[in-house]
Scaffold this active site. Structure first.
Site, mmCIF file in Angstrom:
data_model
loop_
_atom_site.group_PDB
_atom_site.id
_atom_site.type_symbol
_atom_site.label_atom_id
_atom_site.label_comp_id
_atom_site.label_asym_id
_atom_site.label_seq_id
_atom_site.Cartn_x
_atom_site.Cartn_y
_atom_site.Cartn_z
ATOM 1 N N SER A 90 8.651 56.162 36.891
ATOM 2 C CA SER A 90 8.971 55.368 35.939
ATOM 3 C C SER A 90 8.767 55.580 34.523
ATOM 4 O O SER A 90 9.200 56.383 34.010
ATOM 5 C CB SER A 90 8.287 54.116 36.383
ATOM 6 O OG SER A 90 8.492 52.750 35.813
ATOM 7 N N HIS A 195 12.243 47.523 37.243
ATOM 8 C CA HIS A 195 13.263 48.422 37.915
ATOM 9 C C HIS A 195 14.179 47.535 38.951
ATOM 10 O O HIS A 195 14.402 47.914 40.091
ATOM 11 C CB HIS A 195 12.603 49.476 38.799
ATOM 12 C CG HIS A 195 11.984 50.414 38.041
ATOM 13 N ND1 HIS A 195 12.670 51.511 37.272
ATOM 14 C CD2 HIS A 195 10.690 50.537 37.749
ATOM 15 C CE1 HIS A 195 11.783 52.031 36.501
ATOM 16 N NE2 HIS A 195 10.610 51.623 36.674
#
Length: 309
Positions: A90, A195
């Site tokens: 991430s 996300h």
């Protein structure tokens, strides 16, 4: 020993005091923090003495973790440890790309500061969160998400661990479904549903930000969260999509192992990625670098060509 990869820690691994020892013992790490401080004054204070609440704010977490991640990696390079590829979880994908030369350190830091602010605003716009679902197959979790509106599987971490993002009320309902199916439900201390499609607005804003950067093709392989494969000339496109797309971490590690990587060094705060990698690839050697002790230990072990710790 086969090939070595550095993997960069993501958001959620932050803690008070992170990076302070690296700043003291490594000139290369110090240079990273000094650069960040010149652009965003107060970053070092947040890393070294910021309280949990301050560090948990996305607008602070992202620049701070970026600094510790990149500082740890540069301390390794300073000691002669050079990987054949990198990846990041991430947020960690930004220091990974910076390390690989797709962005300069200054550009990488400026981008991650903007990313943190944009994602913080997007998270405040809707009451969302994230939770890890453990001890269930991915397909079961995906099916349970489909039974509740507003839920999305977003972080495919390792076998038996899938993170879900969604509205808080839907996550509460999912908790009961997970328990009924024999799984474990763990809310995560994050400020939004990252996300996932809830980050669509953030993705569009990041596209505008990236238009002002001279993004290059990486100088060594960087495995992308979106595809679990190596970046090519599509760095901007994938960075724009990354914030609204699932992190395919398990597949990333599997693909790297298939490509000959058997040694992984987590650069940055904590050992979260070490744990995920061991669950995905039990035979892999995993190390972490976040302070003087872990830096010295990793360098010592690698210099002897030792196996997993």
């Amino acid at each position: 020993m086969g090939k070595i990869a550095i993997v960069f820690s993501g958001q959620g691994a932050q803690y008070t005091g992170m990076g302070q020892e690296l700043y003291t013992v490594s000139p290369a790490a110090k240079a990273v923090f000094d650069m960040a401080e010149s652009i965003r004054p107060g970053t070092m204070e947040q890393c070294f003495s910021g309280d949990r609440e301050t560090l948990s704010l996305t607008v602070n977490t992202q620049p701070c973790v970026f600094c510790v991640d990149l500082a740890a990696a540069m301390a390794l390079v300073e000691a002669g440890v050079v990987p054949q590829a990198v990846a990041g979880f991430s947020l960690g994908e930004i220091p990974a790309l910076t390390y690989a030369g797709a962005l300069s350190p200054e550009e990488g830091f400026r981008f991650v500061c903007a990313r943190g602010e944009i994602m913080h605003r997007a998270a405040q716009a809707v009451n969302t969160g994230m939770a890890a679902v453990l001890k269930l197959p991915d397909q079961t979790v995906e099916a349970l998400c489909g039974e509740h509106g507003g839920l999305y599987p977003v972080n495919y971490n390792c076998p038996g661990q899938l993170v879900v993002a969604g509205e808080k009320s839907a996550l509460d309902a999912l908790r009961e479904s997970v328990r009924a199916a024999g799984g474990k439900f763990m809310p995560l201390n994050v400020s939004g549903g990252f996300h996932s499609p809830y980050m669509e607005e953030a993705s569009r804003a990041l596209e505008k930000v990236l238009s002002g950067f001279a993004v290059k093709e990486p100088m060594l392989p960087v495995y992308a969260n979106c595809t679990a494969s190596e970046y090519g000339a599509d760095v901007k496109d994938l960075l724009i999509d990354q914030v609204k797309s699932p992190v395919r971490w398990q597949r990333t590690i599997e693909n790297m192992v298939d490509a000959g990587f058997d040694t992984f060094i987590e650069a940055g705060p904590g050992k979260t990625l070490c744990g995920l990698i061991k669950k995905t690839a039990p035979a892999a050697a995993v190390y972490n670098v976040e302070n003087k002790e872990s830096l010295d230990s990793t360098i010592n072990v690698l210099s002897k060509g030792a196996g997993a710790c």
